[in-house]
Every structure is written in C-alpha cells, then in structure tokens.
Design a protein around this motif. Structure first.
Motif, short mmCIF file in Angstrom:
data_model
loop_
_atom_site.label_atom_id
_atom_site.label_comp_id
_atom_site.label_asym_id
_atom_site.label_seq_id
_atom_site.Cartn_x
_atom_site.Cartn_y
_atom_site.Cartn_z
N ASP A 97 -4.51 17.67 15.78
CA ASP A 97 -5.60 17.48 16.65
C ASP A 97 -6.12 16.04 16.19
N VAL A 98 -6.67 15.89 15.04
CA VAL A 98 -7.21 14.82 14.45
C VAL A 98 -6.22 13.54 14.60
N MET A 99 -4.88 13.99 14.05
CA MET A 99 -3.89 12.92 14.36
C MET A 99 -3.79 12.39 15.52
N LYS A 100 -3.83 13.10 16.65
CA LYS A 100 -3.48 12.79 18.10
C LYS A 100 -4.84 11.91 18.55
N GLU A 101 -6.01 12.24 18.01
CA GLU A 101 -7.15 11.70 18.33
C GLU A 101 -6.91 10.14 17.79
N VAL A 102 -6.56 10.02 16.70
CA VAL A 102 -6.43 8.85 15.96
C VAL A 102 -5.32 7.87 16.67
N LYS A 103 -4.38 8.42 17.00
CA LYS A 103 -3.34 7.75 17.68
C LYS A 103 -3.74 7.31 19.16
N ASP A 104 -4.45 8.20 19.73
CA ASP A 104 -4.95 7.70 21.09
C ASP A 104 -5.83 6.79 21.07
N SER A 105 -6.72 6.66 20.11
CA SER A 105 -7.64 5.77 19.98
C SER A 105 -7.20 4.23 19.82
N ASN A 106 -5.86 4.23 19.24
CA ASN A 106 -5.05 2.92 18.87
C ASN A 106 -5.90 2.09 17.98
N LEU A 107 -6.52 2.64 17.07
CA LEU A 107 -7.23 2.21 15.73
C LEU A 107 -6.23 1.34 14.93
N ARG A 108 -6.22 0.30 14.83
CA ARG A 108 -5.66 -0.60 13.88
C ARG A 108 -6.36 -1.23 12.58
N GLU A 139 0.60 9.24 9.53
CA GLU A 139 1.81 10.07 9.79
C GLU A 139 2.87 9.93 8.64
N SER A 140 2.91 8.90 8.09
CA SER A 140 3.94 8.46 7.09
C SER A 140 3.81 9.29 5.95
N THR A 141 2.41 9.33 5.65
CA THR A 141 2.14 10.07 4.34
C THR A 141 1.97 11.48 4.79
N ARG A 142 1.61 11.90 5.74
CA ARG A 142 1.65 13.18 6.15
C ARG A 142 3.14 13.97 6.10
N TYR A 193 -8.07 15.41 5.46
CA TYR A 193 -7.72 16.96 6.37
C TYR A 193 -6.55 16.71 7.36
N ALA A 194 -6.65 15.63 8.01
CA ALA A 194 -5.37 15.47 8.71
C ALA A 194 -4.13 15.09 8.15
N ILE A 195 -4.11 14.23 7.13
CA ILE A 195 -3.04 14.10 6.38
C ILE A 195 -2.40 15.07 5.49
N GLY A 196 -3.47 16.12 5.01
CA GLY A 196 -3.05 17.09 4.23
C GLY A 196 -3.12 16.46 2.55
N GLU A 210 4.57 6.39 1.50
CA GLU A 210 5.46 7.42 0.93
C GLU A 210 5.67 7.72 -0.32
N LYS A 211 5.46 6.41 -1.14
CA LYS A 211 5.66 6.33 -2.61
C LYS A 211 4.33 5.34 -3.07
N GLY A 212 3.46 5.91 -3.46
CA GLY A 212 2.31 5.19 -3.63
C GLY A 212 1.77 5.35 -5.10
N VAL A 213 0.24 5.88 -5.28
CA VAL A 213 -0.25 6.18 -6.69
C VAL A 213 0.71 7.05 -7.33
N TRP A 214 1.26 6.82 -8.53
CA TRP A 214 2.02 7.73 -9.46
C TRP A 214 3.28 8.22 -8.50
N ASP A 215 3.70 7.16 -7.70
CA ASP A 215 4.84 7.57 -6.83
C ASP A 215 4.60 8.72 -6.00
N LYS A 216 3.40 8.90 -5.53
CA LYS A 216 3.20 10.14 -4.49
C LYS A 216 2.90 9.52 -3.37
N PRO A 217 2.80 10.10 -1.98
CA PRO A 217 2.31 9.45 -0.88
C PRO A 217 1.03 9.39 -0.83
N SER A 218 0.84 7.94 -0.32
CA SER A 218 -0.54 7.44 -0.58
C SER A 218 -1.12 6.64 0.68
#
Lengths: 644, 150
Positions: free
Chosen positions: A174-185, A199-202, A245-248, A330-338
């Motif tokens: 739901d949080v993801m959808k809200e942020v998507k619909d808001s069109n926040l850049r 979404e990509s990190t999630r 919370y949204a990204i996990g 997808e691969k950021g800090v210590w090669d972990k999704p960030s």
C-alpha cells in the motif's frame, strides 16, 4: 518518557503533550540555525535571558530555539507568542525594549517589523511579508513551530502519525502504491521517480537491504537540506522509517557532511529520542517492524554526493564513483540493495502518507509534483529559502519573492543546479520551474540552488569558476573528466586573462562533448553544463574577451584597470590609506592618482571610495585616461579660500 | 603523548564495520589534524594497511595531514559567496595574514583554508573562524574579526 507500544500509546502521549500546552503563554522563539547564528542569534538569546530576569519576568516567559524560517537575509529573527509578532534583524541592544514594550506592555516595536521596501508598509503578520506571501511551505512551515531538539514538539504537530498509519493501516505494498501514485521525484538533482528506486531495491535479491538519507549537499549555493535537518530532523527520520517498511529494509544510514555540525547534532538527538520512545529500533510501536539507523559524517568531497561514491564512503573507503551497469538500488553499500534519497525527498513521505497521493499529485505541474525548496542567493534583495509548487516561473521567484535585484542593478542570469547546472538568461525568465523545463534550457534542477547574477558578474569568469571547482573536485578516476576539465580550465584561464584565441571556443565545445558523453559518473557527465549554457546564451561576452580583450562586466582582473576621476576626487585619503599595494599617489588637498605600474587591481579603492564621491572608476578594453599634471592636482576648497 | 587519546577514540568504534572515515574525523576534531602516530595506531589496532588509511586521509578535504595554527580561518568560496565578492575577501585575508590558502603563519597563529560551501549562502560572503560563522562580510568587519583573535 516511556516507550510506546501501540498507536494508541502514541495518540495518548500526543494528547498529554497538547493538554500541557498553554496557548496563552508568553514565549519567545528565536531561529538558531547556522544562518541566524552567523548574524549573532546567540547574543540575542543571551540578552533575552538576562533581560527577562532583570525585568522580573523569570519563569513567566518560555524561550524556544527553533529552526530556519528561510528569510536569512533578515536574520536574526524572533517570534513572540501568543500574538505571533515577527521581529527581524534583531540585535542584542533591541532586547530591553522588546521585553519592556512587547512582553510587558503588549506593544509592538514598530521598527523591528518587516518593512516593505516598495510601499514602506510595516508587516504585522508573516503572511503580509511578500517573501512568504507567494510561497507554499509544506516542508519548511514546521520549522518555525519546533524546537528541533524536542521530540514532544514534533509530536504536538502530528509527528509520527504517518508512521503509525503506515505500520498499522497499510501493507508495504500500500505504501509503495501511495508513493507511486504521488509521482514523487527525487529532490537531489536528477528527478528520478522515487517509486522506481524503491521498487528496484525491494525486488532485488540480497539481505540486508539499506535505506540512506543523502545530506551531502555538496552543491555550493544550496542549503535547504541543512535547514531541514537542523530544523526538523524527525520529519526526515519518519520518512526514512516509512520507506524502510515499504522496501523491507531494517537498517539505514544518514549521510551528513561534516561541514554541518548542527545538523549532525540535531539528527543525533532526534535518533536517540525516537529510540527511547520506541519509534525506532526493535518492534516499532509494537508492530513487529525493526529498524535501526546510523549517522555517517561525510569528510568533504563533492563527488561523494554521487550515489555509488556516497555508498563507498559509507563503507569507510575513498568516496569514488563506480560504473553503474548495475544500479546501486540493486548493489549498493557492501554490494547489498540500497536506496538513496535526498533529505527533501524523505521529508515529503510523511506528508504523502498523511494526506494521500491524490492530494500530493494535485500540487505542481504535469510531470513534477509537490513543492520544491530553492536556495535563493546571490545578487537578489531577499535571499533565503523559498518553497514553491513546481511550475512557478523564475520571474516570480526572483522578483515577487526575492524582491528583485540588489542596488537597482540589471538582471543578467540565474544559475540553477550548482556546478552541474547552467545559467539561464533574461529571455527565459518566464519559464516555469520544474525538472524537465530546466533541463530543456540546458540547466537542471539540481538540489535547488538558485544564484542570481547581475550585470557585474562576468559569465566567462563564472564558467571558469565552475570548471575550476569541478577540476578540483574531480576524483581523477576517469580520463574524460580528469583531463578534459583540466584542459578546459586552462583555456578558460587564458580567456579571462586576455590570452584567448578564436579557436578556443571550438576546443571548449569539443571538450564539453567528450566529457558529457564519456565520463564515468554524473559529475563528469554534467560538468559541461555551466560552460555550454554560458557559451549558448552569452557568446557575446566570450567574443569580447577574446577579440577585444575586454570584460563587459568589468570583473576580470587582468582585463580591467582602475583610475580616479579627477573631477570627482575630493582628496579624502581613504583610498590612499587602504591601498594594500601603496599604489595611490596623493596627499590631503591633492587629487589622488593611481600608479598603474604598482596597482594590483584588488579593488579596495573602488570599494572604499565613499558612495557620495564615487571617484574610482573601472575600465576595460580601453586605456586609462592619463593622470592630470602634478600642478593641477591641488584642490582649493571654497571655505578655506575665504579664511585665507 | 597522543597514544591514550588516540586509543580512546578507537575504542568507541572498534567493533563496527566501515568506520575508518568516522574515526579519522574524530581524530581530526581532537587534534585539529591527523598525526602520523594516529595512522600507525589505527593500522595496528584495526588491521588496516597504513597506505589505505593515508589514501583516505589525503582524499578528503576535512582531514589534514599537516598541523594547523591556533585559529583556523575558512573562507567560503561557494558560488553564492563568490558572486558576492568572496575572492576579494580571500585576497584581503591572504594579504592580512601574509599566507596563501592551505598555509599556516610562521608563528603558528593562523591557518587559512578555502571551503566550497558552508551552507550560509543567503549571507554571503561568509567566513568561519574556529567553527564560528560570520556573515555579510566586508573589509572593515573582517579586520575587526581577525584582530579579535588572540
């Protein structure tokens, strides 16, 4: 305060805090952000402390320290509650009068109110001040209501309600959808859709996942992130936890440049308080969601604001970028999704969750939603932080809010986007400001720095300044940026010192093309923007430097000369005394003359000559008039003659 | 003589991952520079090669490998300050102190640095002396501020 175990605990605490508030209580709120501090806010506060005791009001007046209200030009700024009287440019010496008049007798000290420079009208309320009237302050508004060191203040204005809502009434989807619909850049520069990063990190494989706040704010001329982090750190933290919370994600970093010690301090306090209340850490508000966060201070490198470089810096290494075939999401800090977002992006999240995506998307233009904070600086009357919906024109920002150009000079251009942006000239002043419009003009939004320039700023010199800056800040990892900028810098240095040739422009354009295509990271790719926009809009200035060896703005040291107009010189000795090169020949009653062979063109005489004389002149592209003969230099003053 | 102070700083972080920059910033804050002894000690205790620590310390502008004077003067040359006359301010400071940016006076009283942005852009030109900010500068104000440093 004890740890909160549920949303109802949070609401109960909020009610308790509000119940304890006495809306009629006398209070003084002073801005203590870095800007007002630089103008002496601390001394004003100390004076209040002392004066309140002296005039017998001890214990009856609350003194609050709040964050930046944006109108730095007119600082130090204080507000007197409950009447909400705003005083600007307050000095310690004004304090006794404020206490006796306003606090005790409820009278207004008129001279400290804002005076409209055009109408001369005093502004009794903040909404009457043009600087504020045309803004829409969704993010900055809270700064004036909060003591950033007190979480109770944030709770009192509804703080962490969005977090409770997200955790208990919404799924991460739901949080993801809200942020998507808001069109926040993303507010950091590129304007990348926030949702896509999340979404990509999630969806990326790998644990743990990280969420990161970017408060590197390396763009010279931008300070909105500083104001938000100093003034309202909890709003950023709340946004970050919701994002996690949204990204996990269960772990986050807040990257703050060490040049902002107060921002670091306030964020540290905010984290501690949120942990104590159970809004951060394990089992947040009894939801079962865990999240912890650490502060990482940046050690001063412009390139470290770039996402991959920033993440390398968090690992404790030299903050250099890497090729981004694989995204950092997808691969950021210590090669972990960030996921890395700018301070302002995170601060928008609680607003979106509280008010809904539809509300947010109703503000702004078709492709840029919400508001944006701009740091208005340079040669404009009202400097400070300006928050407006996307789509407002540059003209409105500079003239309506900014009050036009200083000292009645003419507008020449406005530089947006810092060293990665460009200069926008007069003919585009009516362009609406949003991510895509600025890019079309050859500049970019960047983090929102907006530096206004008047006729005295030389555009070639400005391009040289940026290229020189980038040359220093280039990490040197890729050749186009390292070598290209160095060569461009050399050519520009030649042009501003009168050694430019006609091939230089072509060479500069060629270098710009290569660096923008072949550089490794955004720093190099955008490094040509200041150069290209000035070439595009101010080619006449380049030509004057190259062909006529003349600087039209009379700014380039090597191309100008100073002389003293014998008609205007009153032989007051001020320039003579202050000239660091001893280049001024003269004595009392004798018209002064600049010895051109000694003059270092530092401009001290030009600055020091009293405005009522204005005898020191600058010229470029022409020789200085010959000095008047020795025997004609004696000034005969009417008064003296009479006495003789 | 540095050892205890260095060890105390390292103790705060020892078990954490990726803390080298934070550690060096704390060292810088404590000593106003990063002494050789600190690099050696960090290397011993955290098992990081000296060369790697040196690379980090020399990359970041906030870390200094030279001792600095009693007063650190930082002149902001960010764009906003720049268009409002920061180069002139820098010239005057250099003239007054008789040193260039990056140098320290021979009596060890002042060190001079330029900085890209202090985030007080609305008040340009700005300088910072010993972590205190001074805005809306002109030559007269500058003179007063510098002469008030003991």
């Amino acid at each position: 305060m004890k740890s909160l175990k549920s949303p109802s605990d949070l609401e109960k605490l909020r009610k308790d805090i509000l119940a304890k508030k006495d809306p009629k209580r006398l209070a003084i709120a002073a801005c203590v952000s870095t800007g007002c501090q630089a103008l002496g806010a601390q001394k004003v506060l100390e004076a209040f402390d002392e004066e309140i005791k002296k005039q017998g009001l001890e214990g009856k007046v609350e003194i609050k320290e709040t964050g930046c209200l944006g109108f730095c030009e007119k600082g130090p700024r204080i507000v007197i509650y409950p009447e909400e009287i705003y005083y600007f440019q307050v000095k310690a010496s004004d304090v006794p009068e404020i206490v006796s008049k306003t606090l005790i007798s409820n009278e207004i000290v008129e001279r400290l109110l804002y005076t409209d420079p055009v109408t001369g009208k005093k502004a009794r309320y903040l909404s009457e001040v043009p600087f504020y009237k045309y803004q829409n302050r969704l993010l900055l508004e809270s700064n004036r209501k909060l003591d950033p060191k007190k979480i109770e203040n944030y709770l009192a204005i509804g703080g962490y309600a969005a977090l409770a809502k997200a955790l208990f009434q919404m799924t991460p989807e739901d949080v993801m959808k809200e942020v998507k619909d808001s069109n926040l850049r993303g507010r950091g520069g590129g304007g990348f859709p926030t949702y896509r990063k999340w979404e990509s990190t999630r969806n990326a494989l790998g644990e743990p996942k990280y969420v990161i706040v970017n408060c590197d704010e390396g763009d010279p001329g931008a300070f909105m992130n500083r104001a938000l982090m100093e003034g309202n750190p909890h709003s950023i933290l709340e946004g970050l936890i919701i994002g996690a919370y949204a990204i996990g994600s269960h772990e986050g970093f807040i990257y703050v440049r060490q040049e902002y010690p107060l921002a670091v301090e306030n964020m540290e306090t905010a984290i501690k308080q949120a942990e104590e209340l159970g809004l951060l850490g394990e089992d947040i508000l009894g939801s079962g969601f865990d999240f912890k966060v650490k502060i990482h201070r940046g050690a001063g490198a412009f390139v470290s604001g770039e996402s991959s470089a920033l993440m390398t810096a968090i690992e404790g290494k030299v903050g250099e970028p890497r090729p981004k075939y694989v995204h950092t999401s997808e691969k950021g800090v210590w090669d972990k999704p960030s996921t890395l977002n700018n301070v302002e992006t995170w601060a928008n999240i609680p607003l979106i969750i509280n008010n809904g995506a539809e509300w947010f998307a109703s503000i702004g233009t078709a492709a840029s939603k919400g508001t944006k904070i701009f740091a208005l600086a340079g040669k404009v009357n009202n400097t400070g932080l300006v928050e407006v919906p996307f789509g407002v024109s540059l003209r409105d920002i500079i003239y309506k809010i900014g009050g036009g150009i200083r000292n009645g000079k003419k507008f020449k251009g406005v530089q947006t986007g810092g060293p990665s942006g460009g200069v926008i000239p007069k003919q585009h002043l009516d362009s609406p400001v949003d991510f895509d419009e600025l890019t079309k003009l050859g500049s970019m939004m960047g983090s929102g720095g907006m530096i206004v320039m008047d006729e005295d700023t030389c555009m070639v010199e400005l391009a040289r300044y940026f290229v020189n800056f980038l040359c220093d800040e280039s990490c040197g990892k890729c050749t186009p940026c390292r070598e290209g900028l160095k060569q461009a810098n050399k050519i520009l240095n030649g042009i501003v010192s009168g050694k430019g040739t006609e091939e230089d422009i072509k060479k500069l354009e060629k270098i710009a093309e290569v660096t923008s295509v072949a550089s490794l990271c955004a720093l190099g790719k955008t490094s040509a923007n200041p150069l290209l926009t000035t070439l595009r809009y101010f080619s006449d200035e380049y030509e004057a430097h190259i062909k006529e060896k003349r600087c039209p703005a009379l700014a380039c040291k090597e191309l100008i000369s100073y002389y003293i107009d014998p008609e205007k010189c009153k032989a007051c000795m001020i320039c003579h005394r202050n000239c660091p090169a001893d280049a001024i020949i003269g004595e009392k009653m004798k018209i002064h003359v600049i010895d051109q062979s000694k003059c270092t063109k530092c401009g001290t005489c030009y600055d020091m000559c009293p405005p009522r004389f204005r005898a020191v002149k600058k010229v470029s592209g022409e020789p200085v008039p010959p000095p008047i003969p020795e025997e004609e230099r004696l000034i005969k003053r009417a008064k003296k003659e009479k006495r003789d | 003589m540095y050892e205890d102070r260095i060890d105390k700083i390292i103790d705060k972080y020892e078990t954490e991952k990726g803390i080298l920059i934070q550690l060096l910033l704390d060292i810088q804050h404590e000593f106003s520079w990063v002494p050789k002894e600190a690099i050696k000690r960090i290397s011993e205790r955290l098992k990081i090669p000296c060369s790697q620590i040196f690379r980090v310390a020399s990359f970041y502008t906030a870390l200094s490998l030279k001792p600095i004077g009693r007063h650190l003067v930082r002149v902001c040359v960010g764009t906003a300050c720049y268009v409002r006359g920061a180069p002139r301010i820098l010239d005057s400071v250099e003239n007054k102190l008789g040193i260039k940016s990056g140098e320290t006076t021979s009596d060890g009283k002042f060190s001079l640095e330029t900085v890209n942005c202090l985030g007080c852009c609305a008040l340009g030109p700005v300088i910072e002396i010993d972590r205190k900010y001074f805005g809306k500068l002109n030559s007269a104000k500058l003179e007063k501020i510098l002469s008030s440093c003991n």
